[in-house]
Design a protein around this motif. Structure first.
Motif, PDB file in Angstrom:
ATOM      1  N   ARG A 259       0.851  -1.188   0.000  1.00 25.37           N
ATOM      2  CA  ARG A 259       0.000   0.000   0.000  1.00 25.37           C
ATOM      3  C   ARG A 259       0.888   1.239   0.000  1.00 25.37           C
ATOM      4  O   ARG A 259       1.786   1.375   0.831  1.00 25.37           O
ATOM      5  CB  ARG A 259      -0.906   0.001   1.219  1.00 25.37           C
ATOM      6  N   SER A 357      -8.713  -3.941  -6.201  1.00 27.09           N
ATOM      7  CA  SER A 357      -8.367  -3.033  -5.117  1.00 27.09           C
ATOM      8  C   SER A 357      -9.003  -1.673  -5.371  1.00 27.09           C
ATOM      9  O   SER A 357      -9.357  -1.331  -6.506  1.00 27.09           O
ATOM     10  CB  SER A 357      -6.846  -2.877  -4.982  1.00 27.09           C
ATOM     11  N   SER A 359      -8.320   2.411  -4.898  1.00 29.06           N
ATOM     12  CA  SER A 359      -7.401   3.510  -4.604  1.00 29.06           C
ATOM     13  C   SER A 359      -8.212   4.775  -4.387  1.00 29.06           C
ATOM     14  O   SER A 359      -9.220   4.993  -5.064  1.00 29.06           O
ATOM     15  CB  SER A 359      -6.412   3.714  -5.756  1.00 29.06           C
ATOM     16  N   ARG A 376      -4.058   7.207  -1.626  1.00 32.74           N
ATOM     17  CA  ARG A 376      -3.924   5.925  -0.924  1.00 32.74           C
ATOM     18  C   ARG A 376      -4.213   4.791  -1.898  1.00 32.74           C
ATOM     19  O   ARG A 376      -5.364   4.588  -2.307  1.00 32.74           O
ATOM     20  CB  ARG A 376      -4.888   5.885   0.259  1.00 32.74           C
ATOM     21  N   CYS A 378      -4.454   0.733  -2.771  1.00 29.86           N
ATOM     22  CA  CYS A 378      -4.873  -0.475  -2.030  1.00 29.86           C
ATOM     23  C   CYS A 378      -5.543  -0.107  -0.710  1.00 29.86           C
ATOM     24  O   CYS A 378      -5.240  -0.676   0.335  1.00 29.86           O
ATOM     25  CB  CYS A 378      -3.688  -1.415  -1.785  1.00 29.86           C
TER      26      CYS A 378
END
Length: 420
Positions: A259, A357, A359, A376, A378
């Motif tokens: 991350r 995922s 983001s 940010r 993940c």
């Protein structure tokens, strides 16, 4: 064959304050140097295995093109060593070496000879070069009449007419139409399957993550990071948010993914959840079912504008879908320290089965490249399963409906053919 070994490589250029300083230095050998060393590469260490695909990324001036020129032998290093095993084919600059007054065919012969091919080999390869370039009769017209896309087609066709041990590509494939880009990348993938070592410079995240085994980030002429392409690309894009001095941190998640979090911190993400149709948190979603992405954020400092965006990415890091509150015309203004905002994006999950995922981007404007409060990667992982829809292929469920009519009369068949 195809092994690239680079040890403590450095490249510097001399910078003179004036042309007279250069002349004085030439006229007084052994005297006081009148130049300064401008280092564009320093301490580069790379070991690229045969058949490996490596992507080189970095901002303009990071030293990417200089590194490739040293590997191909068109520029000599100031210090260190670089050894390359096998035949090298490079596409460094669009149409490099093409003479504008000569025809495309004549330039093919000249460029191929520079690659070490004999005349009889070029004549044997000419039909396949023409067929791949698809520029028709223009092959016998002066290159000065070509568009940049036509030059790229011909240059790439020549460089890849015969599978090399090492193929080096520097941004050239960003020029040209979408059809030829797909065609070119398919040829590169076929070379990879056959064992060619690939070195590619590109700002195209899709190209790096879909083709490469490893990515190398250059900053100020040095290797800043290397490793998994998705991790390196996340870090690179985070660093580009508000310039290279921006704070970036990376965390290893339980599933092995990395991350990446960056930003100036005026606003931050408190929590992120994916909710099902009943409002319950979930990490497993059926294809086509309605979901809500819920994001809670806190304001740590007074700001005049806030945009929240999200992006869904597949397991390789390729963008599946992204949107933000700016594009939906729901940005917030004049936020005060201590405020807490809850965003809820509702949408049907029309992705194919697999792992994905989320983001998140908290920014001032449309992109995290302008006023990045927090980016940010993940932020959460979820899974899409398919137990209720047809067994389709791909990343997107379109819900196609089919009708079939076998009862057309002959006149209707003729009408259908004429309309097509």
């Amino acid at each position: 064959m195809g092994h690239i070994r680079i040890h403590q490589l450095g490249k510097a250029y001399r910078q003179y304050p004036s042309r007279w300083a250069r002349l004085r230095e030439w006229l007084t050998p052994g005297g006081q140097p009148r130049h300064q060393q401008k280092w564009v590469l320093q301490g580069i260490e790379l070991d690229i295995q045969p058949g490996e695909a490596v992507g080189i990324v970095g901002s303009n001036g990071a030293g990417k093109s200089t590194l490739l020129k040293i590997i191909t032998g068109t520029t000599m290093p100031t210090c260190g060593s670089c050894s390359v095993g096998g035949q090298v084919s490079a596409l460094l600059e669009l149409g490099m070496g093409f003479h504008p007054e000569f025809t495309g065919r004549q330039n093919v012969f000249m460029a191929s000879q520079l690659l070490g091919l004999q005349r009889y080999e070029i004549e044997a390869l000419m039909p396949s070069i023409e067929a791949f370039a698809e520029i028709g009769d223009a092959i016998d017209q002066p290159v000065r009449t070509y568009s940049s896309g036509m030059q790229m087609r011909l240059a790439f066709s020549v460089a890849t007419a015969r599978r090399p041990d090492v193929l080096i590509v520097d941004e050239a494939l960003s020029v040209g139409d979408a059809y030829f880009q797909h065609k070119s990348f398919e040829r590169i993938r076929s070379f990879r399957r056959d064992g060619t070592t690939l070195l590619i410079v590109s700002h195209d995240r899709f190209a790096i993550q879909s083709i490469c085994d490893r990515a190398v980030l250059l900053e100020f002429g040095q290797v800043a990071m290397q490793g998994d392409p998705e991790m390196v690309m996340d870090y690179y894009h985070a660093r580009m948010g508000d310039g290279l001095n921006q704070l970036v941190r990376q965390e290893m998640l339980a599933n092995g993914k990395t991350r990446t979090i960056s930003g100036t911190g005026e606003v931050e993400v408190d929590s992120v959840r994916l909710l099902d149709a009943h409002g319950e948190p979930t990490e497993v979603v059926e294809v086509g079912h309605d979901v809500v992405l819920e994001v809670a954020v806190s304001v740590n400092k007074d700001i005049d504008r806030l945009v929240l965006g999200f992006m869904l990415k597949d397991r390789l890091g390729q963008a599946m879908y992204g949107i933000n509150s700016h594009r939906l015309k729901q940005e917030l203004r004049d936020l005060k320290v201590g405020e807490r905002i809850l965003y809820r994006y509702a949408f049907p999950m029309r992705l194919g089965q697999g792992n994905y995922s989320v983001s998140l981007s908290l920014s001032k404007l449309d992109s995290h490249l302008d006023g990045n409060y927090e980016w940010r990667d993940c932020a959460m992982i979820f899974h899409v399963v398919n137990s209720t829809r047809e067994n389709f292929i791909g990343y997107s469920w379109l819900g196609a409906e089919l009708t079939v009519d076998r009862g057309l009369r002959s006149g209707e068949q003729e009408l259908m053919r004429s309309l097509s």
